[in-house]
Design a protein around this motif. Structure first.
Motif, short mmCIF file in Angstrom:
data_model
loop_
_atom_site.label_atom_id
_atom_site.label_comp_id
_atom_site.label_asym_id
_atom_site.label_seq_id
_atom_site.Cartn_x
_atom_site.Cartn_y
_atom_site.Cartn_z
N LEU A 178 0.85 -1.28 -0.25
CA LEU A 178 0.02 0.26 -0.14
C LEU A 178 0.42 1.36 0.20
N PHE A 180 0.32 5.68 -1.23
CA PHE A 180 -0.93 6.77 -0.70
C PHE A 180 -0.19 7.43 -1.68
N VAL A 196 3.15 3.03 2.90
CA VAL A 196 2.04 3.31 4.36
C VAL A 196 2.52 2.22 5.13
N THR A 220 -11.66 8.37 7.93
CA THR A 220 -12.04 7.71 6.65
C THR A 220 -13.06 7.91 5.51
N THR A 241 -2.74 8.64 8.15
CA THR A 241 -2.89 8.61 6.75
C THR A 241 -2.07 6.41 6.51
N HIS A 244 -5.88 5.45 7.46
CA HIS A 244 -6.09 5.53 6.57
C HIS A 244 -6.77 4.96 4.88
N ARG A 245 -5.10 5.21 4.92
CA ARG A 245 -4.90 4.11 3.50
C ARG A 245 -5.41 3.02 3.55
N GLN A 248 -9.10 2.53 3.14
CA GLN A 248 -9.85 2.30 2.01
C GLN A 248 -9.89 1.20 1.37
N GLU A 255 -9.32 6.73 -3.56
CA GLU A 255 -8.53 6.96 -3.09
C GLU A 255 -8.28 8.64 -2.96
N TYR A 258 -2.89 13.54 -0.59
CA TYR A 258 -3.09 14.04 0.77
C TYR A 258 -1.46 15.00 0.25
#
Length: 300
Positions: A178, A180, A196, A220, A241, A244-245, A248, A255, A258
């Protein structure tokens, strides 16, 4: 700032009405509002009032007054989290159905005692990015029968995310590690496509018995429901984050990008906060400061 091709950018400012807004809030609000204007996007205001014990109507009213005084405007209606618990309950149920959360009955004292029993000094016990000690695993591996017994007894509990299992599931869904997109800069200079690392938080609290959500879950879900495309907030929230990612992906939500911005600090380098009693916008206004003064003080 990278534009989102093909659709209008949507940004938000999401304060909690548990105290008066201070210069740090003014910086975040102005950053989001000015960015939305620069991108010809939409600017939303959201009231994050899930902490029913600390949130007050007078603080919420003051948020509207202070932001309007600064010259900000926003779309109506304003989303208030306390009016949308059903949305968070649905998300929590999905995580429960995936067997990614478990009820934790540990009190703060029990957690502190368990850490002390290891013989490791509290100052040496690993902490999450917010400074809280990592959960030592109490009640995580108890039997289903024991969990049912404790719940029927009416014991208070929090729903914790089994972070290791959740990350493995999210990466299975995504088909890759993962990441972001960071349009701004993290506290250590992170930018661009960032990895992440939710394990830094351990098994984080995702909801409670009496409130079916936490900051992480509510934010989220709300960002997805409101169609937020660019999340702007202070660098202190950069590590959040990671959680949160992951949520998601697990919940099948879109997505956003940020953009974490610098924090407003005092002369000693300490970031401003409500808990420290830093002077609020209301006090500054009463002292004769103007909106232009506030903008200069926070670098706008």
């Amino acid at each position: 700032m990278q534009e989102n091709e093909g659709r209008m950018e949507v940004l938000r400012f999401a304060p909690s009405p548990n105290g008066w807004l201070h210069l740090g809030h003014a910086c975040s609000a102005l950053f989001a509002w000015e960015t939305a204007r620069a991108l010809n996007g939409r600017f939303l205001l959201r009231i994050e009032d899930i902490d029913i014990g600390r949130c007050r109507p007078e603080y919420e009213t003051a948020i509207y007054e202070d932001l309007a005084w600064l010259g900000l405007d926003w779309e109506q209606p304003v989303r208030r989290q306390s009016e949308h618990f059903a949305d968070y309950e649905a998300a929590l149920k999905r995580l429960r159905d995936m067997d990614l959360v478990y009820p934790c009955f540990a009190t703060r004292k029990e957690i502190a005692d368990a850490i002390a029993a290891t013989g490791i000094p509290p100052r040496n016990w690993p902490a999450d990015p917010d400074g809280a000690p990592l959960y030592p695993g109490l009640y995580k591996d108890i039997s289903p029968a024991e969990r049912s017994r404790l719940m029927w007894e009416g014991r208070s509990y929090a729903w914790r995310l089994d972070t290791a299992r959740a990350l493995a599931k999210a990466e299975e869904i995504a088909g890759a590690p993962l990441t972001f997109i960071e349009d701004g800069e993290g506290p250590n200079g992170e930018t661009g496509r960032c990895a992440v690392r939710p394990a830094l938080f351990g098994d984080v609290v995702i909801a409670r018995k009496d409130v079916p959500t936490s900051y992480h879950l509510a934010v989220t879900v709300d960002d997805a429901i409101q169609g937020i495309t660019l999340v702007t907030r202070g660098q202190d929230l950069f590590p959040a984050t990671y959680i949160h990612r992951m949520l998601q992906v697990l919940l099948g939500l879109h997505e956003p990008r940020y953009c974490h911005h610098r924090l407003i600090r005092d002369t000693t380098g300490r970031r401003l906060s409500k808990s420290a009693g830093d002077m609020g916008l209301r006090e500054l206004r009463a002292a004769g400061k103007t909106p232009a003064d506030i903008r200069r003080m926070v670098g706008f």
